[in-house]
Motif scaffolding. Structure first.
Motif, PDB file in Angstrom:
ATOM      1  N   SER A  96     -12.590  -7.366  -9.681  1.00 34.51           N
ATOM      2  CA  SER A  96     -12.155  -6.000  -9.352  1.00 34.51           C
ATOM      3  C   SER A  96     -10.854  -5.611 -10.036  1.00 34.51           C
ATOM      4  CB  SER A  96     -11.987  -5.865  -7.837  1.00 34.51           C
ATOM      5  OG  SER A  96     -10.809  -6.536  -7.390  1.00 34.51           O
ATOM      6  N   GLY A  97     -10.018  -6.580 -10.329  1.00 36.27           N
ATOM      7  CA  GLY A  97      -8.708  -6.274 -10.889  1.00 36.27           C
ATOM      8  C   GLY A  97      -7.710  -5.759  -9.870  1.00 36.27           C
ATOM      9  N   ALA A  98      -8.108  -5.683  -8.596  1.00 40.42           N
ATOM     10  CA  ALA A  98      -7.213  -5.167  -7.557  1.00 40.42           C
ATOM     11  C   ALA A  98      -6.138  -6.193  -7.195  1.00 40.42           C
ATOM     12  CB  ALA A  98      -8.018  -4.804  -6.312  1.00 40.42           C
ATOM     13  N   ARG A  99      -5.032  -5.692  -6.689  1.00 42.23           N
ATOM     14  CA  ARG A  99      -3.988  -6.561  -6.165  1.00 42.23           C
ATOM     15  C   ARG A  99      -4.448  -7.106  -4.828  1.00 42.23           C
ATOM     16  NH1 ARG A  99       1.257  -2.834  -6.174  1.00 42.23           N
ATOM     17  NH2 ARG A  99       2.466  -4.702  -6.670  1.00 42.23           N
ATOM     18  N   LEU A 100      -4.292  -8.417  -4.609  1.00 46.38           N
ATOM     19  CA  LEU A 100      -4.869  -9.099  -3.462  1.00 46.38           C
ATOM     20  C   LEU A 100      -3.767  -9.672  -2.573  1.00 46.38           C
ATOM     21  CD1 LEU A 100      -7.602 -11.060  -5.449  1.00 46.38           C
ATOM     22  CD2 LEU A 100      -7.867  -8.860  -4.278  1.00 46.38           C
ATOM     23  N   LEU A 101      -3.862  -9.359  -1.294  1.00 42.44           N
ATOM     24  CA  LEU A 101      -2.878  -9.807  -0.310  1.00 42.44           C
ATOM     25  C   LEU A 101      -3.633 -10.506   0.810  1.00 42.44           C
ATOM     26  CD1 LEU A 101       0.039  -9.757   0.842  1.00 42.44           C
ATOM     27  CD2 LEU A 101      -0.482  -7.493   1.786  1.00 42.44           C
ATOM     28  N   PHE A 102      -3.424 -11.819   0.969  1.00 41.97           N
ATOM     29  CA  PHE A 102      -4.200 -12.602   1.922  1.00 41.97           C
ATOM     30  C   PHE A 102      -3.417 -12.847   3.201  1.00 41.97           C
ATOM     31  CE2 PHE A 102      -6.275 -13.433  -2.076  1.00 41.97           C
ATOM     32  CZ  PHE A 102      -7.618 -13.373  -1.726  1.00 41.97           C
ATOM     33  N   ALA A 129       1.423   9.005   2.497  1.00 38.39           N
ATOM     34  CA  ALA A 129       1.968   8.878   3.853  1.00 38.39           C
ATOM     35  C   ALA A 129       2.630   7.530   4.097  1.00 38.39           C
ATOM     36  CB  ALA A 129       0.857   9.100   4.876  1.00 38.39           C
ATOM     37  N   GLY A 130       2.742   6.698   3.053  1.00 41.11           N
ATOM     38  CA  GLY A 130       3.432   5.420   3.199  1.00 41.11           C
ATOM     39  C   GLY A 130       2.536   4.209   3.278  1.00 41.11           C
ATOM     40  N   VAL A 131       1.252   4.383   3.000  1.00 41.82           N
ATOM     41  CA  VAL A 131       0.315   3.255   3.012  1.00 41.82           C
ATOM     42  C   VAL A 131       0.338   2.575   1.651  1.00 41.82           C
ATOM     43  CG1 VAL A 131      -2.158   2.693   3.029  1.00 41.82           C
ATOM     44  CG2 VAL A 131      -1.177   4.126   4.839  1.00 41.82           C
ATOM     45  N   VAL A 132       0.425   1.250   1.656  1.00 38.23           N
ATOM     46  CA  VAL A 132       0.475   0.482   0.402  1.00 38.23           C
ATOM     47  C   VAL A 132      -0.765  -0.371   0.192  1.00 38.23           C
ATOM     48  CG1 VAL A 132       2.994   0.421   0.387  1.00 38.23           C
ATOM     49  CG2 VAL A 132       1.709  -1.457   1.463  1.00 38.23           C
ATOM     50  N   GLY A 133      -1.686  -0.362   1.168  1.00 37.21           N
ATOM     51  CA  GLY A 133      -2.878  -1.173   1.015  1.00 37.21           C
ATOM     52  C   GLY A 133      -3.929  -0.834   2.045  1.00 37.21           C
ATOM     53  N   VAL A 134      -5.081  -1.483   1.880  1.00 35.54           N
ATOM     54  CA  VAL A 134      -6.225  -1.287   2.772  1.00 35.54           C
ATOM     55  C   VAL A 134      -6.696  -2.657   3.250  1.00 35.54           C
ATOM     56  CG1 VAL A 134      -8.681  -0.687   2.772  1.00 35.54           C
ATOM     57  CG2 VAL A 134      -6.997   0.923   1.858  1.00 35.54           C
ATOM     58  N   LEU A 173      -8.877   1.117  -5.196  1.00 32.16           N
ATOM     59  CA  LEU A 173      -7.583   0.516  -4.885  1.00 32.16           C
ATOM     60  C   LEU A 173      -6.864   0.101  -6.168  1.00 32.16           C
ATOM     61  CD1 LEU A 173      -8.509  -1.744  -1.802  1.00 32.16           C
ATOM     62  CD2 LEU A 173      -7.541   0.560  -1.797  1.00 32.16           C
ATOM     63  N   ARG A 174      -7.616  -0.456  -7.101  1.00 32.77           N
ATOM     64  CA  ARG A 174      -7.017  -0.849  -8.391  1.00 32.77           C
ATOM     65  C   ARG A 174      -6.438   0.363  -9.106  1.00 32.77           C
ATOM     66  NH1 ARG A 174      -7.540  -0.454 -13.400  1.00 32.77           N
ATOM     67  NH2 ARG A 174      -9.446   0.787 -13.194  1.00 32.77           N
ATOM     68  N   GLN A 175      -7.175   1.458  -9.125  1.00 33.63           N
ATOM     69  CA  GLN A 175      -6.705   2.666  -9.809  1.00 33.63           C
ATOM     70  C   GLN A 175      -5.378   3.159  -9.244  1.00 33.63           C
ATOM     71  OE1 GLN A 175      -9.612   5.887 -10.372  1.00 33.63           O
ATOM     72  NE2 GLN A 175     -11.242   4.410 -10.005  1.00 33.63           N
ATOM     73  N   LEU A 176      -5.226   3.042  -7.928  1.00 39.55           N
ATOM     74  CA  LEU A 176      -4.034   3.570  -7.263  1.00 39.55           C
ATOM     75  C   LEU A 176      -2.916   2.540  -7.130  1.00 39.55           C
ATOM     76  CD1 LEU A 176      -5.771   5.638  -4.434  1.00 39.55           C
ATOM     77  CD2 LEU A 176      -4.770   6.493  -6.565  1.00 39.55           C
ATOM     78  N   GLY A 177      -3.178   1.306  -7.513  1.00 40.37           N
ATOM     79  CA  GLY A 177      -2.168   0.265  -7.347  1.00 40.37           C
ATOM     80  C   GLY A 177      -1.972  -0.146  -5.903  1.00 40.37           C
ATOM     81  N   LEU A 178      -2.971   0.107  -5.056  1.00 39.62           N
ATOM     82  CA  LEU A 178      -2.907  -0.285  -3.656  1.00 39.62           C
ATOM     83  C   LEU A 178      -3.384  -1.725  -3.485  1.00 39.62           C
ATOM     84  CD1 LEU A 178      -4.373   2.943  -2.024  1.00 39.62           C
ATOM     85  CD2 LEU A 178      -2.008   2.147  -1.847  1.00 39.62           C
ATOM     86  N   TRP A 179      -2.899  -2.377  -2.453  1.00 40.61           N
ATOM     87  CA  TRP A 179      -3.281  -3.756  -2.160  1.00 40.61           C
ATOM     88  C   TRP A 179      -4.595  -3.791  -1.407  1.00 40.61           C
ATOM     89  CZ3 TRP A 179      -0.596  -7.902  -3.981  1.00 40.61           C
ATOM     90  CH2 TRP A 179       0.690  -7.646  -4.475  1.00 40.61           C
ATOM     91  N   ALA A 180      -5.437  -4.754  -1.749  1.00 42.01           N
ATOM     92  CA  ALA A 180      -6.573  -5.118  -0.920  1.00 42.01           C
ATOM     93  C   ALA A 180      -6.108  -6.271  -0.043  1.00 42.01           C
ATOM     94  CB  ALA A 180      -7.763  -5.541  -1.777  1.00 42.01           C
ATOM     95  N   VAL A 208      -1.189 -12.572  -3.522  1.00 39.82           N
ATOM     96  CA  VAL A 208      -0.028 -12.862  -2.673  1.00 39.82           C
ATOM     97  C   VAL A 208      -0.570 -13.343  -1.330  1.00 39.82           C
ATOM     98  CG1 VAL A 208       1.959 -11.835  -1.484  1.00 39.82           C
ATOM     99  CG2 VAL A 208       1.422 -11.173  -3.841  1.00 39.82           C
ATOM    100  N   VAL A 209       0.140 -14.247  -0.691  1.00 39.19           N
ATOM    101  CA  VAL A 209      -0.299 -14.797   0.596  1.00 39.19           C
ATOM    102  C   VAL A 209       0.806 -14.608   1.636  1.00 39.19           C
ATOM    103  CG1 VAL A 209      -1.133 -16.832   1.829  1.00 39.19           C
ATOM    104  CG2 VAL A 209      -1.753 -16.496  -0.577  1.00 39.19           C
ATOM    105  N   LYS A 210       0.396 -14.254   2.839  1.00 34.45           N
ATOM    106  CA  LYS A 210       1.325 -14.158   3.959  1.00 34.45           C
ATOM    107  C   LYS A 210       1.399 -15.505   4.683  1.00 34.45           C
ATOM    108  CE  LYS A 210       0.117  -9.335   4.940  1.00 34.45           C
ATOM    109  NZ  LYS A 210      -0.296  -8.367   5.989  1.00 34.45           N
ATOM    110  N   ILE A 211       2.607 -16.020   4.802  1.00 33.45           N
ATOM    111  CA  ILE A 211       2.838 -17.198   5.637  1.00 33.45           C
ATOM    112  C   ILE A 211       3.030 -16.673   7.056  1.00 33.45           C
ATOM    113  CG2 ILE A 211       4.273 -19.225   6.035  1.00 33.45           C
ATOM    114  CD1 ILE A 211       2.681 -19.260   3.391  1.00 33.45           C
TER     115      ILE A 211
END
Length: 273
Positions: free
Chosen positions: A152-158, A99-104, A126-133, A188-191
């Motif tokens: 966890s190996g998950a992609r991390l978005l702060f 449905a267009g979700v890229v992370g949790v 999340l790691r299995q699906l390539g979704l961002w934490a 990855v970090v959000k400014i």
């Protein structure tokens, strides 16, 4: 700025169409409400082509319907970060992804470190699906959770520059932990939302050293910009245009600015042109 732009943290509140759950701890109202239509007008006025919608714990809690409806009717303009329980199944996450979700969202700043100590299985899915934490921490909360997140190996978005304490300087453990995660190549970090990293009024000059340290550690290839519209619980008036102008002041190099506003978020989150 003529650079094409993506806003990587906005919320939608539309209680007229999507009422808040009665038991929610906070119900945004008045100027805090921001519908999909209002967001579209705001983005158009500032030349922002896409936005990453973040499901808010305030207002909607685990109810993602308002956000998903906006994504579904956006013709690809929006993608989302959902709020889910820790036991969300792989199938539920796959449905959100379709449905267009890229992370949790993992809102540690709200729910606390202890709550997320049990997030290992969710992070694995999340790691299995390539979704961002997408992780929102404040002060030194990242320190005890860092091993779990790394392993966890998950992609991390702060969110929001990691929300360091503005009175404790660059050496505070939580911020140093965030800088160290740059070495993983999957953080990855959000400014964004400098008001949350400041005890000074706009333009929040006491937060600028944290931004510069993040630019040096992560480089523009792992940093994105966000507004945090519609500025929930803002301590003072915030306007979209001055936030963009401040970002231009903080990142004066045109190539770096384009990367953070457009190239990097487009690549990381799969936005079209």
């Amino acid at each position: 700025m003529d650079t094409p732009k993506i806003d990587c943290h906005v919320h939608i509140f539309d209680p007229a169409r999507f009422p808040y759950p009665e038991d929610n701890f906070y119900k945004p109202a008045g100027h805090e409400i921001g519908t999909a239509a209002q967001l579209g007008h705001t983005l158009d006025a500032h030349g922002v082509r896409h936005a990453l919608l973040v499901g808010p714990n305030s207002g909607y809690g685990l109810d993602n319907r308002c956000m998903l409806d906006a994504i579904a009717h956006s013709a690809g303009r929006y993608k989302g970060v959902a709020v889910v329980p820790l036991d969300a199944s792989l199938a539920e996450l796959q449905d959100l992804q379709a449905a267009g979700v890229v992370g949790v969202a993992l809102n540690v700043a709200l729910l606390g470190v202890d709550y997320y100590r049990a997030a290992g299985p969710l992070l694995e899915r999340l790691r299995q699906l390539g979704l961002w934490a997408q992780v929102q921490v404040q002060s030194d909360e990242l320190v005890p959770l860092k091993p779990l997140l790394v392993d966890s190996g998950a992609r991390l978005l702060f969110d929001h520059c990691g929300r360091p304490d503005p009175t404790k300087g660059l050496g505070q453990p939580g911020f140093q932990a965030l800088l160290g995660l740059a070495e993983t190549g999957r953080a990855v970090v959000k400014i964004s939302s400098l008001v949350k990293t400041s005890v000074q009024p706009f333009p929040h000059a006491d937060a600028w050293p944290f931004v510069q340290a993040l630019v040096e550690a992560y480089t523009p290839q792992s940093l994105v910009w966000a507004s945090d519209w519609p500025f929930l619980r803002a301590p003072a008036r915030i306007d979209y245009g001055p936030l963009l102008a401040l970002f231009g002041r903080l990142v004066p190099d045109a190539a770096a600015r384009r990367a953070m506003l457009w190239d990097t978020p487009r690549r990381l989150f799969g936005f079209a042109g």
